[in-house]
Design an enzyme around this catalytic site. Structure first.
Site, PDB file in Angstrom:
ATOM      1  N   ASP A  19      50.596  -2.858 -29.027  1.00 22.22           N
ATOM      2  CA  ASP A  19      50.649  -3.637 -30.274  1.00 22.22           C
ATOM      3  C   ASP A  19      49.438  -3.288 -31.141  1.00 22.22           C
ATOM      4  O   ASP A  19      49.550  -3.076 -32.350  1.00 22.22           O
ATOM      5  CB  ASP A  19      50.579  -5.139 -29.990  1.00 22.22           C
ATOM      6  N   THR A 127      56.704  -6.850 -32.271  1.00 23.99           N
ATOM      7  CA  THR A 127      56.387  -5.976 -31.129  1.00 23.99           C
ATOM      8  C   THR A 127      56.122  -6.766 -29.849  1.00 23.99           C
ATOM      9  O   THR A 127      55.480  -6.270 -28.922  1.00 23.99           O
ATOM     10  CB  THR A 127      55.160  -5.094 -31.446  1.00 23.99           C
ATOM     11  N   PHE A 168      60.775  -5.584 -21.117  1.00 24.86           N
ATOM     12  CA  PHE A 168      59.897  -6.751 -21.059  1.00 24.86           C
ATOM     13  C   PHE A 168      60.066  -7.699 -22.251  1.00 24.86           C
ATOM     14  O   PHE A 168      60.255  -8.905 -22.070  1.00 24.86           O
ATOM     15  CB  PHE A 168      58.439  -6.276 -20.961  1.00 24.86           C
TER      16      PHE A 168
END
Ligand code: RIB
Ligand code: CA
Length: 316
Positions: A19, A127, A168
């Site tokens: 990120d 993100t 994830f």
């Protein structure tokens, strides 16, 4: 005065090393007008990723107060990823302390404020788990028309990375991803299909380190740390996930983007959080996602290096 038409963007994430690199990239894009930075629990707890976001903003001299989002998914328990990102969520290079206070607004309030006040439609670059974006869409149906598109890192049309079936970010909050996928808004999905091809090799982030500016040194240090766990999984390069959600907006020409109907599995015992693409349009449903499935890796790396070179003479 540059005559580039600025694109208002909201950066929503869970920094997290990738990120952070994505936000460095975003900060160097002349076409972006970063209107807000919002955080969501994921790579680490909300407190930790928010502190990280505020330090990244200080590093990049972004005069934007970070707004804290949801500390847990819409349903179920939070999962975090200290194995990848460390106890702080951004282990590795020393960063400046926050230079601005935390916003008094929540992430959802901040997102709504930006949408309400912007003359132009706004792009949300997500993100992390899509919890904040989903909560915004639920709370403010009247603001959907102010969203240009939602560019996400999440999912994988052919595999997962947290379970066999789920990536994830989607697994952290499948219900949120389902709401975004069925919002009717333009959604661009950078799943593992492209991000596991967006490999950056150690000798390539050494090119970033060799730039010898303060931000480039930090970015190289983030790659160093992130690669510790990634390499232990057998990857020869760093799977540079989140920067794809930024770069696919500013350099779409180096990406392979396909339109598919994608649904999010919510109930499977082994498949919860899977992003299931109807490749052959068996359902007859109109595509709801622009799926980024490939890239020119060398150009991706070159653009990352070029972005980091913009910080020549930077003070931190
Ligand atoms: O699966 C990769 C994604 O999960 C990235 O966004 C990374 O930062 C983590 O949030
Ligand atoms: Ca992330």
């Amino acid at each position: 005065m540059s005559d580039i038409k600025k694109r208002p963007v909201i950066l929503d994430g869970d920094p997290g090393h990738d990120d952070a690199i994505a936000w460095v990239l975003a900060a160097t894009c002349p076409e972006f007008d970063i209107k807000a930075i919002t955080t969501v629990a994921g790579n680490q707890t909300l407190e930790k990723v928010t502190y990280n976001a505020r330090r990244i903003a200080a590093l990049l001299h972004l005069d934007i107060e970070v707004a804290k989002g949801r500390n847990r998914p819409l349903c179920g328990d939070l999962i975090i990823a200290p194995n990848f990102h460390g106890e702080t969520g951004l282990d590795g290079p020393k960063l400046p302390e926050p230079h601005l206070p935390l916003s008094s607004l929540s992430a959802i309030e901040m997102m709504a404020k930006v949408l309400r006040e912007s003359e132009e439609k706004v792009t949300i670059i997500s993100t992390g788990a899509q919890t904040n974006t989903a909560a915004l869409l639920i709370a403010h149906p009247e603001l959907h028309e102010k969203i240009e598109m939602i560019s996400t890192m999440g999912g994988g049309l052919r595999n997962g990375n947290w379970t066999a079936g789920a990536e994830f970010n989607i697994l952290v909050d499948p219900e949120a991803a389902h709401i975004v996928a069925h919002s009717g808004l333009p959604v661009q999905m950078c799943g593992l299909d492209v991000t596991e091809k967006a490999l950056v090799y150690p000798e390539e982030w050494d090119r970033i380190r060799a730039l010898h500016n303060p931000v480039a040194e930090v970015v190289a240090g983030w790659f160093d740390f992130f690669f510790i766990h990634v390499s232990s999984l057998g990857w020869a390069g760093a799977t540079t996930h989140d920067p794809c959600a930024v770069m696919s907006l500013v350099h779409p020409e180096i990406f392979d983007i396909r339109d598919y109907y994608v649904d999010i599995e919510l109930n499977g015992k082994y498949t919860r959080g899977a992003t299931v693409a109807d490749f052959d349009n068996i359902s007859g449903n109109k595509p709801n996602m622009r799926c980024v499935v490939g890239l020119n890796r060398e150009k991706f790396v070159d653009y990352l290096v070029e972005a980091c070179s913009r910080f020549e003479g930077w003070e931190i």
